[in-house]
Design a protein around this motif. Structure first.
Motif, short mmCIF file in Angstrom:
data_model
loop_
_atom_site.label_atom_id
_atom_site.label_comp_id
_atom_site.label_asym_id
_atom_site.label_seq_id
_atom_site.Cartn_x
_atom_site.Cartn_y
_atom_site.Cartn_z
N ILE A 1 0.84 -1.20 0.00
CA ILE A 1 0.00 0.00 0.00
C ILE A 1 0.87 1.26 0.00
CG2 ILE A 1 -1.61 1.38 1.38
CD1 ILE A 1 -2.83 -1.32 2.33
N TYR B 1 -7.07 6.12 -3.98
CA TYR B 1 -8.16 5.86 -3.03
C TYR B 1 -8.44 4.36 -3.00
CZ TYR B 1 -10.77 6.00 -7.42
OH TYR B 1 -11.19 5.79 -8.70
N GLY B 2 -9.18 3.96 -1.96
CA GLY B 2 -9.40 2.55 -1.67
C GLY B 2 -9.69 1.66 -2.85
N TYR B 3 -10.74 1.99 -3.55
CA TYR B 3 -11.19 1.13 -4.65
C TYR B 3 -10.11 0.98 -5.72
CZ TYR B 3 -14.54 -1.04 -7.78
OH TYR B 3 -15.20 -1.93 -8.58
N ASP C 1 -12.42 -5.54 -0.19
CA ASP C 1 -12.41 -4.18 0.34
C ASP C 1 -12.43 -4.19 1.88
OD1 ASP C 1 -14.95 -5.19 0.39
OD2 ASP C 1 -15.92 -3.44 -0.49
N LEU D 1 -8.92 -4.19 3.00
CA LEU D 1 -8.10 -3.00 2.75
C LEU D 1 -8.39 -1.85 3.71
CD1 LEU D 1 -6.09 -1.39 1.05
CD2 LEU D 1 -8.00 -0.73 -0.40
N TYR D 2 -9.67 -1.53 3.88
CA TYR D 2 -10.00 -0.31 4.64
C TYR D 2 -9.46 -0.31 6.07
CZ TYR D 2 -12.73 1.04 0.59
OH TYR D 2 -13.11 1.38 -0.68
N LEU E 1 -5.86 0.64 5.82
CA LEU E 1 -5.70 2.06 5.53
C LEU E 1 -5.92 2.91 6.79
CD1 LEU E 1 -7.52 2.46 2.08
CD2 LEU E 1 -5.07 2.65 2.53
N HIS E 2 -6.94 2.54 7.56
CA HIS E 2 -7.21 3.30 8.78
C HIS E 2 -6.06 3.19 9.77
CE1 HIS E 2 -11.77 2.70 7.83
NE2 HIS E 2 -11.21 3.58 7.04
N SER F 1 -5.35 11.29 4.65
CA SER F 1 -6.51 11.20 3.77
C SER F 1 -7.22 12.54 3.64
CB SER F 1 -7.50 10.17 4.31
OG SER F 1 -8.09 10.65 5.50
N ARG G 1 -15.00 10.67 -2.88
CA ARG G 1 -13.94 9.69 -2.59
C ARG G 1 -12.98 10.18 -1.52
NH1 ARG G 1 -12.54 9.33 -8.63
NH2 ARG G 1 -14.02 7.79 -9.45
N TYR H 1 -6.01 9.10 -0.46
CA TYR H 1 -4.90 8.90 0.46
C TYR H 1 -3.58 9.28 -0.20
CZ TYR H 1 -7.87 6.22 3.66
OH TYR H 1 -8.84 5.84 4.55
#
Lengths: 112, 112
Positions: free
Chosen positions: B16, B26-28, B46, B49-50, B53-54, B64, B75, B78
């Motif tokens: 990442i 971004y996430g997607y 997903d 991933l999230y 990321l957090h 972000s 969106r 990041y």
DNA sequence: TCGTTGTACATAGATAATCTATGTAACTTA
DNA sequence: TAAGTTACATAGATTATCTATGTACAACGA
């Protein structure tokens, strides 16, 4: 050089299997072998190793046998099973693939 | 090719960070990029991933910003921080070291 | 206009794993 | 006999993944 926990976790299983493929060994000696092959970079605590060994045995990737060494030492010797060899082979391939992915990613935009 | 959970776990953070070093994303889109660089070998859910990321944001390795794209899409973009770049550099070195250890080990007695 | 697929983010809860700390015990060596 | 090394084990805290589920909007075809 500090290895992250997840990286150590990812390496522990294939590393133990690979060491046992060199020949039968036991807990304490495996820890020494890890230190040796890593050039002193990795130091496994025994409390880390034994649970992994127990799990690997439960999964039938390795098997154990209590034995008396010539000096009279009571040791639990581990050896790799056929299933363990197959698993090691797969994990090795997966590792090499993953490494290739990481190298490709880094080569696009090398870390400064 | 099936990657083990620990191997995926070990790669997720540096992957990442490396993707975000290529540029803001971004996430997607990160999920698509992972699929792309792995040649379709890796498929991140997903829900996987999230949380990562957090966590990375909490550790100040990435930051972000909610933004409206031209199509009107809402969106969360990041980008990597300086601390994130340093961390990526370290993780990259650690990865390369670990890979070398594994290759050395395997070369002594290649998996059959 | 309705249903499906794709885009986009989020979290709860179950599961699983590591890792530290601690315990036991025998052997070795000074 | 004390200290250090060898040798194995587990409890409990901590940490992390991963599945499942929820929300919402856009695009597109029937």
């Amino acid at each position: 050089m500090a290895f992250s926990k997840p990286l150590v976790a990812a390496s522990s299983r294939p590393m133990i299997l690979a060491i046992l493929q060199e020949g039968t060994s036991y807990g304490y000696k495996i820890i020494q072998r890890v230190r040796e092959i890593s050039g002193g970079q990795m130091e496994w605590a025994d409390g880390m190793l034994y649970p992994v060994l127990h799990r690997l045995e439960k999964e039938k990737l390795i098997q154990s046998q209590w034995m008396q060494s010539e000096e009279g030492r009571h040791r639990k010797y581990y050896s790799i099973t056929e299933l363990g060899k197959e698993t090691l082979h797969q994990e090795k391939e997966a590792w090499i693939s993953m490494n290739q992915i990481m190298l490709n990613l880094w080569d696009l935009k090398p870390a400064k």
